[in-house]
Design a protein around this motif. Structure first.
Motif, PDB file in Angstrom:
ATOM      1  N   ILE A  76       0.834  -1.208   0.000  1.00 22.91           N
ATOM      2  CA  ILE A  76       0.000   0.000   0.000  1.00 22.91           C
ATOM      3  C   ILE A  76       0.868   1.257   0.000  1.00 22.91           C
ATOM      4  O   ILE A  76       0.645   2.188  -0.773  1.00 22.91           O
ATOM      5  CB  ILE A  76      -0.966  -0.013   1.205  1.00 22.91           C
ATOM      6  N   VAL A  77       1.866   1.294   0.862  1.00 24.50           N
ATOM      7  CA  VAL A  77       2.742   2.459   0.939  1.00 24.50           C
ATOM      8  C   VAL A  77       3.485   2.658  -0.380  1.00 24.50           C
ATOM      9  O   VAL A  77       3.613   3.785  -0.869  1.00 24.50           O
ATOM     10  CB  VAL A  77       3.730   2.334   2.117  1.00 24.50           C
ATOM     11  N   ARG A  78       3.952   1.590  -0.985  1.00 30.37           N
ATOM     12  CA  ARG A  78       4.662   1.692  -2.264  1.00 30.37           C
ATOM     13  C   ARG A  78       3.745   2.280  -3.356  1.00 30.37           C
ATOM     14  O   ARG A  78       4.183   3.016  -4.216  1.00 30.37           O
ATOM     15  CB  ARG A  78       5.191   0.328  -2.695  1.00 30.37           C
ATOM     16  N   ALA A  79       2.454   1.939  -3.300  1.00 29.14           N
ATOM     17  CA  ALA A  79       1.501   2.457  -4.289  1.00 29.14           C
ATOM     18  C   ALA A  79       1.217   3.944  -4.088  1.00 29.14           C
ATOM     19  O   ALA A  79       0.925   4.649  -5.047  1.00 29.14           O
ATOM     20  CB  ALA A  79       0.198   1.662  -4.220  1.00 29.14           C
ATOM     21  N   ILE A  80       1.310   4.419  -2.861  1.00 32.87           N
ATOM     22  CA  ILE A  80       1.010   5.820  -2.548  1.00 32.87           C
ATOM     23  C   ILE A  80       2.225   6.725  -2.741  1.00 32.87           C
ATOM     24  O   ILE A  80       2.111   7.836  -3.239  1.00 32.87           O
ATOM     25  CB  ILE A  80       0.497   5.946  -1.098  1.00 32.87           C
ATOM     26  N   ALA A  81       3.376   6.254  -2.336  1.00 36.87           N
ATOM     27  CA  ALA A  81       4.586   7.085  -2.336  1.00 36.87           C
ATOM     28  C   ALA A  81       5.154   7.243  -3.745  1.00 36.87           C
ATOM     29  O   ALA A  81       5.031   6.354  -4.580  1.00 36.87           O
ATOM     30  CB  ALA A  81       5.643   6.454  -1.439  1.00 36.87           C
ATOM     31  N   ASP A  82       5.771   8.377  -3.957  1.00 39.92           N
ATOM     32  CA  ASP A  82       6.516   8.574  -5.201  1.00 39.92           C
ATOM     33  C   ASP A  82       7.929   8.026  -5.055  1.00 39.92           C
ATOM     34  O   ASP A  82       8.518   7.568  -6.027  1.00 39.92           O
ATOM     35  CB  ASP A  82       6.548  10.058  -5.572  1.00 39.92           C
ATOM     36  N   GLU A  83       8.452   8.073  -3.843  1.00 35.27           N
ATOM     37  CA  GLU A  83       9.773   7.512  -3.567  1.00 35.27           C
ATOM     38  C   GLU A  83       9.773   6.917  -2.162  1.00 35.27           C
ATOM     39  O   GLU A  83       9.223   7.502  -1.239  1.00 35.27           O
ATOM     40  CB  GLU A  83      10.861   8.586  -3.620  1.00 35.27           C
ATOM     41  N   LEU A  84      10.390   5.766  -2.023  1.00 34.08           N
ATOM     42  CA  LEU A  84      10.664   5.169  -0.724  1.00 34.08           C
ATOM     43  C   LEU A  84      12.154   4.863  -0.694  1.00 34.08           C
ATOM     44  O   LEU A  84      12.651   4.113  -1.526  1.00 34.08           O
ATOM     45  CB  LEU A  84       9.869   3.877  -0.515  1.00 34.08           C
ATOM     46  N   ILE A  85      12.842   5.452   0.252  1.00 31.60           N
ATOM     47  CA  ILE A  85      14.288   5.285   0.333  1.00 31.60           C
ATOM     48  C   ILE A  85      14.601   4.632   1.672  1.00 31.60           C
ATOM     49  O   ILE A  85      14.347   5.210   2.732  1.00 31.60           O
ATOM     50  CB  ILE A  85      14.999   6.646   0.219  1.00 31.60           C
ATOM     51  N   TYR A  86      15.125   3.405   1.614  1.00 30.51           N
ATOM     52  CA  TYR A  86      15.441   2.646   2.823  1.00 30.51           C
ATOM     53  C   TYR A  86      16.925   2.750   3.120  1.00 30.51           C
ATOM     54  O   TYR A  86      17.758   2.749   2.206  1.00 30.51           O
ATOM     55  CB  TYR A  86      15.089   1.165   2.634  1.00 30.51           C
ATOM     56  N   ASN A  87      17.273   2.789   4.394  1.00 30.89           N
ATOM     57  CA  ASN A  87      18.687   2.736   4.735  1.00 30.89           C
ATOM     58  C   ASN A  87      19.173   1.283   4.601  1.00 30.89           C
ATOM     59  O   ASN A  87      18.375   0.355   4.434  1.00 30.89           O
ATOM     60  CB  ASN A  87      18.962   3.311   6.130  1.00 30.89           C
ATOM     61  N   GLU A  88      20.459   1.093   4.654  1.00 32.89           N
ATOM     62  CA  GLU A  88      21.046  -0.234   4.441  1.00 32.89           C
ATOM     63  C   GLU A  88      20.592  -1.241   5.490  1.00 32.89           C
ATOM     64  O   GLU A  88      20.352  -2.406   5.187  1.00 32.89           O
ATOM     65  CB  GLU A  88      22.576  -0.129   4.451  1.00 32.89           C
ATOM     66  N   ARG A  89      20.440  -0.804   6.698  1.00 31.71           N
ATOM     67  CA  ARG A  89      20.039  -1.694   7.805  1.00 31.71           C
ATOM     68  C   ARG A  89      18.577  -2.121   7.692  1.00 31.71           C
ATOM     69  O   ARG A  89      18.189  -3.172   8.187  1.00 31.71           O
ATOM     70  CB  ARG A  89      20.297  -0.979   9.121  1.00 31.71           C
ATOM     71  N   GLY A  90      17.756  -1.292   7.048  1.00 33.90           N
ATOM     72  CA  GLY A  90      16.346  -1.620   6.893  1.00 33.90           C
ATOM     73  C   GLY A  90      15.488  -1.206   8.074  1.00 33.90           C
ATOM     74  O   GLY A  90      14.387  -1.703   8.250  1.00 33.90           O
ATOM     75  N   ASN A  91      15.988  -0.282   8.875  1.00 34.05           N
ATOM     76  CA  ASN A  91      15.193   0.181  10.004  1.00 34.05           C
ATOM     77  C   ASN A  91      14.826   1.665   9.878  1.00 34.05           C
ATOM     78  O   ASN A  91      14.389   2.285  10.832  1.00 34.05           O
ATOM     79  CB  ASN A  91      15.905  -0.083  11.332  1.00 34.05           C
ATOM     80  N   GLU A  92      15.009   2.208   8.685  1.00 30.81           N
ATOM     81  CA  GLU A  92      14.638   3.596   8.436  1.00 30.81           C
ATOM     82  C   GLU A  92      14.176   3.726   6.991  1.00 30.81           C
ATOM     83  O   GLU A  92      14.780   3.165   6.080  1.00 30.81           O
ATOM     84  CB  GLU A  92      15.826   4.518   8.676  1.00 30.81           C
TER      85      GLU A  92
END
Length: 82
Positions: free
Chosen positions: A51-67
């Motif tokens: 759902i979030v991926r469909a709404i967002a124009d960009e999702l940028i994750y840090n390497e650890r995957g906790n941000e």
């Protein structure tokens, strides 16, 4: 634009390690994760990242995957045809 940065103090995650989430399966089988959730006794769900991926124009994750940084671009009011 809207920018949200969400940080979790936990260990983070990798998309490869999410068999219980819809995001971890092929797009042509959007509910395959439900079998995994059922087998593990988990509640119905697992669509949050989809759902979030469909709404967002960009999702940028840090390497650890906790941000994650969530970016949504807004329409320019000056470009409105009204």
């Amino acid at each position: 634009m809207l920018v949200y940065r969400i940080t979790d103090p936990g260990m983070g995650f990798r998309f490869d390690d999410l068999p219980h989430a819809a995001i971890g399966h092929q797009a042509d089988d959007a509910i395959a994760h439900m079998q995994v959730r059922d087998a593990q006794g988990m509640r119905v769900g697992g669509f949050g990242l989809v759902i979030v991926r469909a709404i967002a124009d960009e999702l940028i994750y840090n390497e650890r995957g906790n941000e994650v940084t969530f970016v949504k671009y807004l329409r320019d009011p000056a470009a409105s045809s009204s």
